[in-house]
Write a protein that holds these residues in place. Sequence first.
Motif, PDB file in Angstrom:
ATOM      1  N   ILE A   1       0.809  -1.173  -0.007  1.00 35.77           N
ATOM      2  CA  ILE A   1      -0.040   0.040  -0.039  1.00 35.77           C
ATOM      3  C   ILE A   1       0.904   1.327  -0.047  1.00 35.77           C
ATOM      4  O   ILE A   1       0.575   2.068  -0.804  1.00 35.77           O
ATOM      5  CB  ILE A   1      -0.962  -0.127   1.254  1.00 35.77           C
ATOM      6  N   ALA A   2       1.864   1.302   0.879  1.00 33.18           N
ATOM      7  CA  ALA A   2       2.753   2.493   0.831  1.00 33.18           C
ATOM      8  C   ALA A   2       3.534   2.728  -0.630  1.00 33.18           C
ATOM      9  O   ALA A   2       3.542   3.947  -1.023  1.00 33.18           O
ATOM     10  CB  ALA A   2       3.798   2.236   1.683  1.00 33.18           C
TER      11      ALA A   2
ATOM     12  N   ILE B   1       0.582   4.200  -2.757  1.00 30.69           N
ATOM     13  CA  ILE B   1       0.638   5.620  -2.446  1.00 30.69           C
ATOM     14  C   ILE B   1       1.910   6.615  -3.017  1.00 30.69           C
ATOM     15  O   ILE B   1       1.359   7.752  -3.638  1.00 30.69           O
ATOM     16  CB  ILE B   1       0.177   5.658  -0.936  1.00 30.69           C
TER      17      ILE B   1
ATOM     18  N   ILE C   1      -5.493  -2.256   6.380  1.00 35.91           N
ATOM     19  CA  ILE C   1      -5.270  -0.955   5.717  1.00 35.91           C
ATOM     20  C   ILE C   1      -5.593   0.416   6.388  1.00 35.91           C
ATOM     21  O   ILE C   1      -5.192   1.218   6.791  1.00 35.91           O
ATOM     22  CB  ILE C   1      -5.689  -0.951   4.114  1.00 35.91           C
ATOM     23  N   ARG C   2      -6.944   0.044   7.002  1.00 36.91           N
ATOM     24  CA  ARG C   2      -7.612   1.320   7.581  1.00 36.91           C
ATOM     25  C   ARG C   2      -6.644   1.532   8.998  1.00 36.91           C
ATOM     26  O   ARG C   2      -6.534   2.594   9.422  1.00 36.91           O
ATOM     27  CB  ARG C   2      -8.851   1.183   8.067  1.00 36.91           C
TER      28      ARG C   2
ATOM     29  N   GLN D   1      -3.439   1.177   9.384  1.00 38.17           N
ATOM     30  CA  GLN D   1      -2.329   1.740   8.950  1.00 38.17           C
ATOM     31  C   GLN D   1      -2.528   3.250   8.732  1.00 38.17           C
ATOM     32  O   GLN D   1      -1.598   4.029   8.657  1.00 38.17           O
ATOM     33  CB  GLN D   1      -1.501   1.042   7.938  1.00 38.17           C
ATOM     34  N   TYR D   2      -3.541   3.412   7.914  1.00 37.37           N
ATOM     35  CA  TYR D   2      -4.061   4.632   7.013  1.00 37.37           C
ATOM     36  C   TYR D   2      -5.345   5.251   7.370  1.00 37.37           C
ATOM     37  O   TYR D   2      -6.233   5.033   6.663  1.00 37.37           O
ATOM     38  CB  TYR D   2      -3.694   4.503   5.591  1.00 37.37           C
ATOM     39  N   PRO D   3      -5.435   5.992   8.459  1.00 40.46           N
ATOM     40  CA  PRO D   3      -6.805   6.276   9.061  1.00 40.46           C
ATOM     41  C   PRO D   3      -7.586   7.140   8.063  1.00 40.46           C
ATOM     42  O   PRO D   3      -8.799   7.322   8.077  1.00 40.46           O
ATOM     43  CB  PRO D   3      -6.428   7.006  10.458  1.00 40.46           C
ATOM     44  N   GLU D   4      -6.858   8.042   7.217  1.00 42.28           N
ATOM     45  CA  GLU D   4      -7.323   8.717   6.369  1.00 42.28           C
ATOM     46  C   GLU D   4      -7.540   8.635   4.863  1.00 42.28           C
ATOM     47  O   GLU D   4      -7.941   9.446   4.264  1.00 42.28           O
ATOM     48  CB  GLU D   4      -6.969  10.491   6.608  1.00 42.28           C
ATOM     49  N   LEU D   5      -6.864   7.429   4.597  1.00 40.83           N
ATOM     50  CA  LEU D   5      -6.891   6.989   3.265  1.00 40.83           C
ATOM     51  C   LEU D   5      -8.266   6.625   2.567  1.00 40.83           C
ATOM     52  O   LEU D   5      -8.806   5.849   3.307  1.00 40.83           O
ATOM     53  CB  LEU D   5      -6.068   5.612   2.993  1.00 40.83           C
TER      54      LEU D   5
END
Length: 222
Positions: free
Chosen positions: A143-144, A147, A169-170, A172-176
């Motif tokens: 994912i990183a 992005i 995923i959520r 690790q990335y709260p606002e993605l």
Amino acid sequence: MKQNYIPEVTSNLRKNYVKVPEATRLCSGIRIFGKRIKSFIFTTDVAIIKNNNADAVMAVYPFTPQSTITQAILAVSDIPVVCGVGGGLTHGIRSANIALHAEFQGAIGVVLNAPAPHETITHVKQHIDIPVIVTVVSRDADIAGKIAAGADIINVSGGKQTAEIVKVIRAQYPELPIIATGGPTEETVRETVEAGANCITYTPPSNTELFKAKMSIYRMEE
């Protein structure tokens, strides 16, 4: 009158349409160019595209992307459309050119399949001014890296594992921004929303299945 009551206006000829699960309304949605989208209908069937209550269309198909298909879908659709531009066999500059053409035709976003190399994501991102949506199919996806390469939105399509992938995923990335397949029932959609999906894709019954159900009703009325 109840505060959350929503009046519905329809007609005898237009009341029969494909409905997305009600649970899709529980998610936050993703605002794309000012339009809040909570549900995508996953289809390229123009008859279904013209007769559904989803917020947008995700037009991805298992063939080499063709601009004539994009044009046909956009000409029919009353709602926003995101289009597949490759990522598997079709990649690199070719995907970027297809994406640019989709933008010119009116698509609000483009979708790259899971195998898309980071270089292809970057090529597409550098050529267009609409969101790049990148599909992932497992919790091991980079994912990183996606992005960093230019993905604006992650589209999770992991079958029965979708909710679990979304949850990982959520965390690790709260606002993605995350789009995810919701499955066939209200319960599976709700599970995916609770895992952290902002938006749900719904695969409708095929035209053949819909017609079969209607013909059964016709036979009963004879």
